[in-house]
Design a protein around this motif. Structure first.
Motif, mmCIF file in Angstrom:
data_model
loop_
_atom_site.group_PDB
_atom_site.id
_atom_site.type_symbol
_atom_site.label_atom_id
_atom_site.label_comp_id
_atom_site.label_asym_id
_atom_site.label_seq_id
_atom_site.Cartn_x
_atom_site.Cartn_y
_atom_site.Cartn_z
ATOM 1 N N PHE A 92 23.870 29.251 9.231
ATOM 2 C CA PHE A 92 22.621 29.944 8.428
ATOM 3 C C PHE A 92 23.231 31.612 7.981
ATOM 4 C CE2 PHE A 92 19.759 26.334 9.453
ATOM 5 C CZ PHE A 92 20.211 26.096 10.593
ATOM 6 N N VAL A 93 23.197 31.734 6.913
ATOM 7 C CA VAL A 93 23.431 33.055 6.512
ATOM 8 C C VAL A 93 22.465 33.606 5.796
ATOM 9 C CG1 VAL A 93 25.967 32.435 6.720
ATOM 10 C CG2 VAL A 93 24.707 32.647 4.259
ATOM 11 N N GLY A 94 22.154 35.152 5.710
ATOM 12 C CA GLY A 94 21.125 35.790 4.895
ATOM 13 C C GLY A 94 21.438 37.158 5.067
ATOM 14 N N ALA A 95 20.222 37.811 4.720
ATOM 15 C CA ALA A 95 20.253 39.142 4.999
ATOM 16 C C ALA A 95 19.195 39.531 6.014
ATOM 17 C CB ALA A 95 19.425 39.878 3.880
ATOM 18 N N GLY A 96 19.718 40.654 6.969
ATOM 19 C CA GLY A 96 19.004 40.672 8.097
ATOM 20 C C GLY A 96 17.329 40.955 7.825
ATOM 21 N N MET B 187 18.383 33.791 12.222
ATOM 22 C CA MET B 187 18.761 33.892 13.571
ATOM 23 C C MET B 187 17.790 32.728 14.276
ATOM 24 S SD MET B 187 21.350 35.907 14.073
ATOM 25 C CE MET B 187 21.979 37.281 12.927
ATOM 26 N N LEU B 188 16.573 33.059 14.028
ATOM 27 C CA LEU B 188 15.585 32.163 14.631
ATOM 28 C C LEU B 188 15.796 30.767 14.191
ATOM 29 C CD1 LEU B 188 13.123 31.886 16.455
ATOM 30 C CD2 LEU B 188 11.626 32.271 14.544
ATOM 31 N N ALA B 189 15.921 30.617 12.861
ATOM 32 C CA ALA B 189 16.150 29.307 12.194
ATOM 33 C C ALA B 189 17.308 28.587 12.901
ATOM 34 C CB ALA B 189 16.616 29.143 10.636
ATOM 35 N N GLY B 190 18.540 29.078 13.036
ATOM 36 C CA GLY B 190 19.463 28.653 13.979
ATOM 37 C C GLY B 190 19.169 28.209 15.294
ATOM 38 N N ARG C 78 17.799 45.862 9.428
ATOM 39 C CA ARG C 78 17.332 44.734 8.243
ATOM 40 C C ARG C 78 18.421 45.143 6.785
ATOM 41 N NH1 ARG C 78 13.252 45.333 11.335
ATOM 42 N NH2 ARG C 78 12.194 43.260 11.687
ATOM 43 N N GLY C 79 18.880 44.011 6.375
ATOM 44 C CA GLY C 79 19.402 44.299 5.060
ATOM 45 C C GLY C 79 20.957 43.721 5.193
ATOM 46 N N GLY C 80 21.617 43.825 6.284
ATOM 47 C CA GLY C 80 22.931 43.692 6.338
ATOM 48 C C GLY C 80 23.192 41.922 6.426
ATOM 49 N N PRO C 81 24.357 41.759 6.037
ATOM 50 C CA PRO C 81 24.696 40.182 5.950
ATOM 51 C C PRO C 81 24.330 39.757 7.355
ATOM 52 C CG PRO C 81 26.662 41.617 5.575
ATOM 53 C CD PRO C 81 25.531 42.421 5.529
ATOM 54 N N THR C 82 23.928 38.545 7.622
ATOM 55 C CA THR C 82 23.817 37.877 8.891
ATOM 56 C C THR C 82 24.152 36.637 8.807
ATOM 57 O OG1 THR C 82 21.377 37.207 8.605
ATOM 58 C CG2 THR C 82 21.642 39.363 9.785
ATOM 59 N N LYS C 83 24.480 36.099 10.153
ATOM 60 C CA LYS C 83 25.382 34.527 10.333
ATOM 61 C C LYS C 83 24.736 34.294 11.642
ATOM 62 C CE LYS C 83 29.818 34.244 11.123
ATOM 63 N NZ LYS C 83 30.160 33.607 12.129
ATOM 64 N N ALA C 84 24.181 32.791 11.565
ATOM 65 C CA ALA C 84 24.295 32.085 12.869
ATOM 66 C C ALA C 84 24.787 30.954 12.650
ATOM 67 C CB ALA C 84 22.572 31.952 13.098
ATOM 68 N N ASP C 85 25.857 30.722 13.579
ATOM 69 C CA ASP C 85 26.435 29.681 13.719
ATOM 70 C C ASP C 85 25.888 28.705 14.623
ATOM 71 O OD1 ASP C 85 28.317 30.390 11.798
ATOM 72 O OD2 ASP C 85 29.921 30.582 13.216
ATOM 73 N N VAL C 86 25.519 27.308 14.351
ATOM 74 C CA VAL C 86 25.121 26.155 15.339
ATOM 75 C C VAL C 86 25.991 25.242 15.342
ATOM 76 C CG1 VAL C 86 23.354 24.778 15.723
ATOM 77 C CG2 VAL C 86 22.792 27.075 14.698
ATOM 78 N N LEU D 122 10.252 27.047 6.401
ATOM 79 C CA LEU D 122 10.639 26.177 5.239
ATOM 80 C C LEU D 122 12.066 25.703 4.995
ATOM 81 C CD1 LEU D 122 9.212 25.162 2.457
ATOM 82 C CD2 LEU D 122 10.239 27.312 1.678
ATOM 83 N N ALA D 123 12.969 26.812 5.366
ATOM 84 C CA ALA D 123 14.433 26.429 5.405
ATOM 85 C C ALA D 123 14.849 25.295 6.232
ATOM 86 C CB ALA D 123 15.230 27.754 5.378
ATOM 87 N N VAL D 124 14.321 25.530 7.394
ATOM 88 C CA VAL D 124 14.450 24.572 8.523
ATOM 89 C C VAL D 124 14.076 23.110 8.121
ATOM 90 C CG1 VAL D 124 13.847 23.905 11.018
ATOM 91 C CG2 VAL D 124 14.362 26.116 10.738
#
Lengths: 393, 221
Positions: B9-13, B18-21, B47-55, B135-137
């Motif tokens: 799951f990637v997006g902007a901070g 993270m919660l979706a993951g 907030r705003g930086g690129p974020t990533k959650a690997d599951v 919604l994305a989940v």
């Protein structure tokens, strides 16, 4: 029945500290260690403990030392820049011989470095960060379960040897969130500091002639009855300053020997598929999980690879590495830094085995494929093609 | 056949990736008795930086928790998408926000791409921008079909604030339904969406709208 939980590495360190009897935490928050104080700030008051956030890292480590002096099991946690600040206090704990657990959740450096990214570049700092001759036992968990069990062990070692103990975690492990099956509280040993059996007026905190190399130390119940002095200066048996060369020399030697002489009880290493290995990978912390995957992948390709994983990383498992180097022709050391533990491996191997490395200080975890590639090179089975066949970027 | 599935799951901070993951990982662990890990990565910007959650979901304990062979990627931000789209398997499922992320023709060809106006739907249809991740989940669960929908619902219930439970449930249901529709008429919907909204919403506007109360506060590391 083990308890199934979902938690992060940091949360498990905090929970394990409580299970081990920690009732005092002092710190100043810093990424990637902040979930430890976050959890403890809620949990410690519930258990009658004390949580304090201080104005900085120096004040907080000194406060934790004060709590330990007063008989509490105490902890502080930080990361690179904060650990640099705490080093003076850590030396004080060494000299006073007070139990203390210090968690270093390693991130990139030097200086502010990469606050949210992973590194293992504080390996040597844990050993030599504070000045003076000293030895700090250091444990490096690699999995979520070990975040728990090694924290309990760190407290036990601190109390048993009356000494500060480092936990070397890292950003990846600290934020890794997953399933863990915790051992039941009754299933592990909790060590309490040895209590003085003498009357308060006969007690001296460094009376090794009477008590042996690790004198007892009053716990929080006994502390109010026992009055004793401690200082950062070299001390005599009563804890008062001395410059007597004989006393100082003996004391300096004893503070290291109390750990080195009992290494059997302190050492902890994992041997994985090493019985017939031709290539031994040496790795610790979260990086060891990548190494283990690489070892298994190598085995699938017919390469006799194995993993040697120090869990107690200081004192360094010298004898174990020497024995390994005597029977495995190639040793591959992998670390998320520019090469620190490899010095120890080289020293211990004494030229018996060829030593190669996979090192990376990029702020990102080393991948199993990178380690596998070098295992293949070491085994003389170089593949030109990308090993990640499935992946097309 | 052993079960192993990797999601990213990637997006902007601030978007809630993270919660979706976490929700996906917790649903797998608590309600399906599987092994799962969630590894977040973010920058020192709050907030705003690129974020990533690997599951990673597996029926065996997971050794190395970073995703290296990704089956499913959700992207809510262009920069994060470009940064973290490596490691995708051929024909991996890719779900993008149709207003915030553009996929190159090459990616389009090599991946199974789905696009949906996730952030916009959360804001205007559900009425609360913060429900975008739920919604994305919903979309993720329906598209990937690796977890039971009701088990994920339980995990959402455990993770979101009680006051926003109904709203989040609506977002989840809407996501499930949207994914079903997407699957049935994937190509038409993408074309129609492009025509209806030719211009991209600048990510900075979205972020401001996401967290108006925290704008201007000092960043901490």
């Amino acid at each position: 029945m083990p308890e199934v939980r979902i938690a992060s590495g940091n949360e498990l360190v905090a929970e394990a500290a409580l299970a081990a009897g920690c009732r005092f935490y002092a710190g100043y928050p810093i990424t990637p260690s902040s979930e430890i104080p976050e959890r403890l700030s809620k949990r410690l008051p519930e258990l009658g403990g004390v949580f304090m956030q201080f104005e900085d890292e120096i004040a907080s480590v000194i406060a934790a030392i004060g709590a330990s002096y007063a008989g509490y099991k105490a902890m502080t946690a930080s990361s690179g820049p904060g650990i640099s600040l705490k080093q003076e206090g850590i030396g004080l704990a060494c000299m006073m011989e007070l139990p203390l657990v210090i968690v270093n959740v390693m991130r990139g450096g030097p200086s502010t470095g990469l606050p949210t990214r992973v590194s293992q570049a504080d390996y040597m700092q844990a050993r030599w960060g504070t000045h003076g001759d000293h030895l700090i036992i250091t444990v490096a968990p690699a999995t979520l379960l070990e975040c728990y069990t090694e924290t309990v062990r760190a407290f036990n070692l601190a109390e048993k040897y009356r000494a500060p103990v480092f936990i070397l975690s890292d950003a990846t492990l600290s934020h890794l969130h997953g399933r863990v099956e915790l051992p039941a509280a009754a299933s592990f040993e909790i060590i309490e500091r040895r209590q003085p059996s003498v009357a308060p007026e006969d007690y001296y905190p460094y009376d090794v002639d009477r008590f042996g190399p690790i004198p007892p130390l009053p716990n929080r119940d006994n502390f109010p009855r026992y009055r004793f002095h401690m200082t950062g200066l070299n001390k005599d048996k009563g804890g008062f300053p001395t410059e007597n060369p004989t006393v100082v020399n003996a004391d300096e030697r004893r503070m290291v020997a109390k750990i080195m002489d009992d290494r059997k009880a302190i050492d902890s290493c994992e041997y994985y598929r090493l019985d017939d290995a031709q290539v031994a990978v040496v790795a610790y912390g979260s990086n060891a999980t990548a190494a283990r995957v690489a070892v298994n992948d190598a085995r699938q390709r017919g390469i006799k690879a194995g993993l040697f994983r120090p869990i107690t990383v200081w004192p360094f498992p010298e004898a174990q590495v020497r024995e390994l180097a005597g029977r495995v022709p190639k040793i591959l050391v992998t670390e998320m830094n520019l090469g620190q533990m490899v010095y120890e491996v080289e020293r211990a191997a004494r030229g018996q085995a060829e030593i190669i490395t996979v090192l990376q200080a990029a702020g990102t975890p080393i991948r199993p494929a990178q380690i596998l590639q070098q295992i293949q090179v070491a085994a003389g089975k170089v593949v030109g093609d990308s090993i990640r066949r499935e992946v097309l970027v | 056949m052993p079960f192993h599935y990797e999601l990213r799951f990637v997006g902007a901070g601030g978007q809630g990736n993270m919660l979706a993951g976490t929700i996906i990982a917790e649903a797998a662990i608590f309600y399906e008795n599987k092994y799962a890990t969630q590894v977040p990565t973010y920058t020192s910007q709050v907030r705003g930086g690129p974020t990533k959650a690997d599951v990673i979901i597996d029926d065996q304990p997971i050794e190395f928790a970073e995703s290296t062979h990704i089956d499913f990627l959700l992207a809510l931000d262009q920069r994060a998408f470009e940064l973290y789209k490596g490691d995708l398997k051929v024909n991996a499922l890719v779900l993008i926000d149709s207003h915030l992320v553009q996929v190159s023709p090459e990616d389009q060809q090599r991946r199974d791409v789905y696009a949906y106006p996730i952030v916009r739907t959360a804001k205007y249809e559900i009425g609360k921008l913060v429900t975008a991740n739920i919604l994305a989940v919903g979309l993720t669960v329906e598209l990937t079909a690796v977890l039971d929908k009701e088990n994920v619902r339980k995990a959402i219930r455990a993770c979101v604030p009680a006051a926003f439970l109904d709203l989040n449930m609506r977002a989840y249901d809407l996501g499930l339904q949207a994914a079903r529709e997407l699957r049935s008429r994937k190509r038409q919907l993408m074309a129609a969406d492009r025509l209806a909204c030719p211009s991209m919403v600048p990510p900075s506007d979205v972020l401001t709208a996401l967290a108006p109360s925290t704008c201007g506060q000092p960043l901490t590391a």
